[in-house]
Design a protein around this motif. Structure first.
Motif, PDB file in Angstrom:
ATOM      1  N   LEU A   1      79.769  14.082 124.418  1.00 42.69           N
ATOM      2  CA  LEU A   1      79.613  13.465 125.737  1.00 42.69           C
ATOM      3  C   LEU A   1      78.430  12.502 125.752  1.00 42.69           C
ATOM      4  N   ALA A   2      77.330  12.898 125.136  1.00 43.80           N
ATOM      5  CA  ALA A   2      76.167  12.011 125.073  1.00 43.80           C
ATOM      6  C   ALA A   2      76.447  10.794 124.201  1.00 43.80           C
ATOM      7  N   VAL A   3      77.180  10.997 123.106  1.00 43.09           N
ATOM      8  CA  VAL A   3      77.570   9.877 122.245  1.00 43.09           C
ATOM      9  C   VAL A   3      78.422   8.886 123.028  1.00 43.09           C
ATOM     10  N   ALA A   4      79.365   9.399 123.816  1.00 41.44           N
ATOM     11  CA  ALA A   4      80.241   8.540 124.613  1.00 41.44           C
ATOM     12  C   ALA A   4      79.461   7.797 125.701  1.00 41.44           C
ATOM     13  N   ALA A   5      78.432   8.415 126.244  1.00 46.99           N
ATOM     14  CA  ALA A   5      77.606   7.736 127.246  1.00 46.99           C
ATOM     15  C   ALA A   5      76.870   6.556 126.631  1.00 46.99           C
ATOM     16  N   LEU A   6      76.498   6.693 125.355  1.00 46.35           N
ATOM     17  CA  LEU A   6      75.778   5.617 124.666  1.00 46.35           C
ATOM     18  C   LEU A   6      76.703   4.448 124.361  1.00 46.35           C
ATOM     19  N   GLY A   7      77.862   4.727 123.783  1.00 45.87           N
ATOM     20  CA  GLY A   7      78.768   3.648 123.407  1.00 45.87           C
ATOM     21  C   GLY A   7      80.141   4.183 123.072  1.00 45.87           C
TER      22      GLY A   7
ATOM     23  N   ALA B   1      66.714   4.115 123.126  1.00 41.13           N
ATOM     24  CA  ALA B   1      65.445   4.701 123.578  1.00 41.13           C
ATOM     25  C   ALA B   1      65.522   5.125 125.040  1.00 41.13           C
ATOM     26  N   ARG B   2      66.185   4.319 125.861  1.00 34.88           N
ATOM     27  CA  ARG B   2      66.295   4.638 127.291  1.00 34.88           C
ATOM     28  C   ARG B   2      67.150   5.873 127.507  1.00 34.88           C
ATOM     29  N   LEU B   3      68.243   6.004 126.729  1.00 30.86           N
ATOM     30  CA  LEU B   3      69.085   7.188 126.868  1.00 30.86           C
ATOM     31  C   LEU B   3      68.316   8.446 126.500  1.00 30.86           C
ATOM     32  N   ILE B   4      67.563   8.397 125.406  1.00 32.82           N
ATOM     33  CA  ILE B   4      66.788   9.562 124.987  1.00 32.82           C
ATOM     34  C   ILE B   4      65.741   9.909 126.045  1.00 32.82           C
ATOM     35  N   ALA B   5      65.088   8.899 126.604  1.00 31.43           N
ATOM     36  CA  ALA B   5      64.014   9.136 127.570  1.00 31.43           C
ATOM     37  C   ALA B   5      64.547   9.602 128.921  1.00 31.43           C
ATOM     38  N   GLU B   6      65.584   8.953 129.424  1.00 28.96           N
ATOM     39  CA  GLU B   6      66.057   9.233 130.777  1.00 28.96           C
ATOM     40  C   GLU B   6      67.208  10.231 130.808  1.00 28.96           C
ATOM     41  N   GLY B   7      67.980  10.285 129.739  1.00 31.47           N
ATOM     42  CA  GLY B   7      69.114  11.187 129.693  1.00 31.47           C
ATOM     43  C   GLY B   7      70.352  10.625 130.354  1.00 31.47           C
ATOM     44  N   VAL B   8      71.457  11.331 130.164  1.00 32.70           N
ATOM     45  CA  VAL B   8      72.719  10.976 130.798  1.00 32.70           C
ATOM     46  C   VAL B   8      72.639  11.300 132.286  1.00 32.70           C
ATOM     47  N   THR B   9      73.156  10.420 133.131  1.00 33.66           N
ATOM     48  CA  THR B   9      73.126  10.672 134.578  1.00 33.66           C
ATOM     49  C   THR B   9      74.298  11.559 134.987  1.00 33.66           C
ATOM     50  N   ASP B  10      74.189  12.145 136.174  1.00 31.76           N
ATOM     51  CA  ASP B  10      75.294  12.954 136.703  1.00 31.76           C
ATOM     52  C   ASP B  10      76.560  12.122 136.853  1.00 31.76           C
ATOM     53  N   GLU B  11      76.410  10.886 137.310  1.00 35.66           N
ATOM     54  CA  GLU B  11      77.571  10.014 137.497  1.00 35.66           C
ATOM     55  C   GLU B  11      78.259   9.733 136.167  1.00 35.66           C
ATOM     56  N   GLU B  12      77.482   9.402 135.140  1.00 32.73           N
ATOM     57  CA  GLU B  12      78.053   9.158 133.811  1.00 32.73           C
ATOM     58  C   GLU B  12      78.757  10.406 133.296  1.00 32.73           C
ATOM     59  N   LEU B  13      78.094  11.545 133.437  1.00 36.19           N
ATOM     60  CA  LEU B  13      78.625  12.786 132.878  1.00 36.19           C
ATOM     61  C   LEU B  13      79.940  13.182 133.527  1.00 36.19           C
TER      62      LEU B  13
ATOM     63  N   ALA C   1      72.138  20.605 130.282  1.00 31.00           N
ATOM     64  CA  ALA C   1      72.612  21.085 128.984  1.00 31.00           C
ATOM     65  C   ALA C   1      72.901  19.931 128.040  1.00 31.00           C
ATOM     66  N   VAL C   2      73.562  18.886 128.535  1.00 31.08           N
ATOM     67  CA  VAL C   2      73.909  17.742 127.692  1.00 31.08           C
ATOM     68  C   VAL C   2      72.652  17.023 127.212  1.00 31.08           C
ATOM     69  N   ASN C   3      71.694  16.807 128.095  1.00 29.28           N
ATOM     70  CA  ASN C   3      70.490  16.077 127.705  1.00 29.28           C
ATOM     71  C   ASN C   3      69.586  16.900 126.786  1.00 29.28           C
ATOM     72  N   THR C   4      69.522  18.195 127.015  1.00 29.95           N
ATOM     73  CA  THR C   4      68.742  19.051 126.120  1.00 29.95           C
ATOM     74  C   THR C   4      69.339  19.030 124.720  1.00 29.95           C
ATOM     75  N   ASP C   5      70.661  19.133 124.641  1.00 29.07           N
ATOM     76  CA  ASP C   5      71.352  19.086 123.363  1.00 29.07           C
ATOM     77  C   ASP C   5      71.142  17.732 122.691  1.00 29.07           C
ATOM     78  N   MET C   6      71.258  16.667 123.448  1.00 30.86           N
ATOM     79  CA  MET C   6      71.110  15.317 122.903  1.00 30.86           C
ATOM     80  C   MET C   6      69.730  15.124 122.285  1.00 30.86           C
ATOM     81  N   ARG C   7      68.706  15.531 122.986  1.00 30.60           N
ATOM     82  CA  ARG C   7      67.345  15.310 122.487  1.00 30.60           C
ATOM     83  C   ARG C   7      67.038  16.170 121.266  1.00 30.60           C
TER      84      ARG C   7
END
Length: 244
Positions: free
Chosen positions: A74-80, A138-150, A202-208
């Motif tokens: 899910l985090a990969v898909a949010a990036l690209g 860098a922005r994705l790692i710092a801010e994380g995936v948003t609720d809307e994106e997820l 959960a998604v952002n913790t896993d991503m980081r």
């Protein structure tokens, strides 16, 4: 082994047995060595007379392949990887530098994955495209995936999963993954429920915890290295050793 066509299971089994008849029934092979992946964080430019600059960036993931791999995906898909993803918006919509950007988990072996970002961009916009990739990562790692994106991606994942289960080749590939990784019997049946329960935390913790460290290692195949501030410039892959 995958078989398709007007053959019954018994005939297929006999064919497989015949093809593998000379192999031993069992063996005692040592476990394969874990691949050693480097993450130098450098930019290498390979100069070639190309009509578009090809950019590939990424690094090794620190993840275990489990039934919850979709949480990382899910985090990969949010990036690209789709038109609403961050890299698409940055590189295609804002810069107008490319038709699209692909982002994927690339298998190295059964348990090892790398994150790989790829795009082909206009030569004159390559420097800006590479900078945008690094900035959005860098922005994705710092801010994380948003609720809307997820929430949008979760709906997309569930729809794609249902479509895969309707197509025999996709079902075969998914069952093979389930068997190779010793996933539970209910892995496919419980997929939608698992994806639905993933929240932003959960998604952002896993991503980081699993995504490659910054800066990403990057390679650009371009007519010239001018303006890239490359760590290493080569004119043939045979010269790569001097980039260490």
């Amino acid at each position: 082994v995958v078989a398709a066509g007007p053959l019954g299971a018994t005939e297929i089994a006999r064919t497989v047995d015949r093809l593998f008849a000379d192999l031993p029934q069992a063996g005692k092979l040592p476990p394969p060595a874990k691949p050693i992946l480097q993450a130098p964080g450098k930019l290498v430019v390979l100069e070639r007379p190309v009509v578009q600059t090809i950019i590939a960036a990424g690094g090794p993931m620190a993840l275990a392949v489990t039934p919850d791999l979709a949480r990382t995906q899910l985090a990969v898909a949010a990036l690209g990887g789709n038109p609403s993803a961050r890299l698409w918006k940055a590189v295609r919509e804002r810069l107008g530098a490319a038709y699209g950007v692909s982002t994927s988990l690339q298998p190295v072996d059964l348990e090892t994955r790398t994150l790989v970002i790829r795009t082909a961009v206009a030569n004159e916009k390559a420097k800006g495209a590479l900078a945008a990739i690094r900035e959005e990562y860098a922005r994705l790692i710092a801010e994380g995936v948003t609720d809307e994106e997820l929430e949008a991606l979760k709906r997309l994942f569930v729809t794609s999963h249902r479509d895969r289960l309707r197509r025999a080749p996709s079902v075969a590939a998914n069952v093979l993954t389930q068997v190779l990784h010793h996933f539970p019997d209910e892995y496919l049946a419980s997929y939608e429920g698992r994806v639905g329960r993933y929240d932003r935390t959960a998604v952002n913790t896993d991503m980081r915890a699993t995504f490659p460290k910054q800066p990403l290692t990057a390679v650009a195949v371009a007519p010239s290295a001018d303006g890239f501030a490359a760590d290493c410039v080569i004119r043939s892959p045979d010269e790569l050793a001097r980039c260490d």
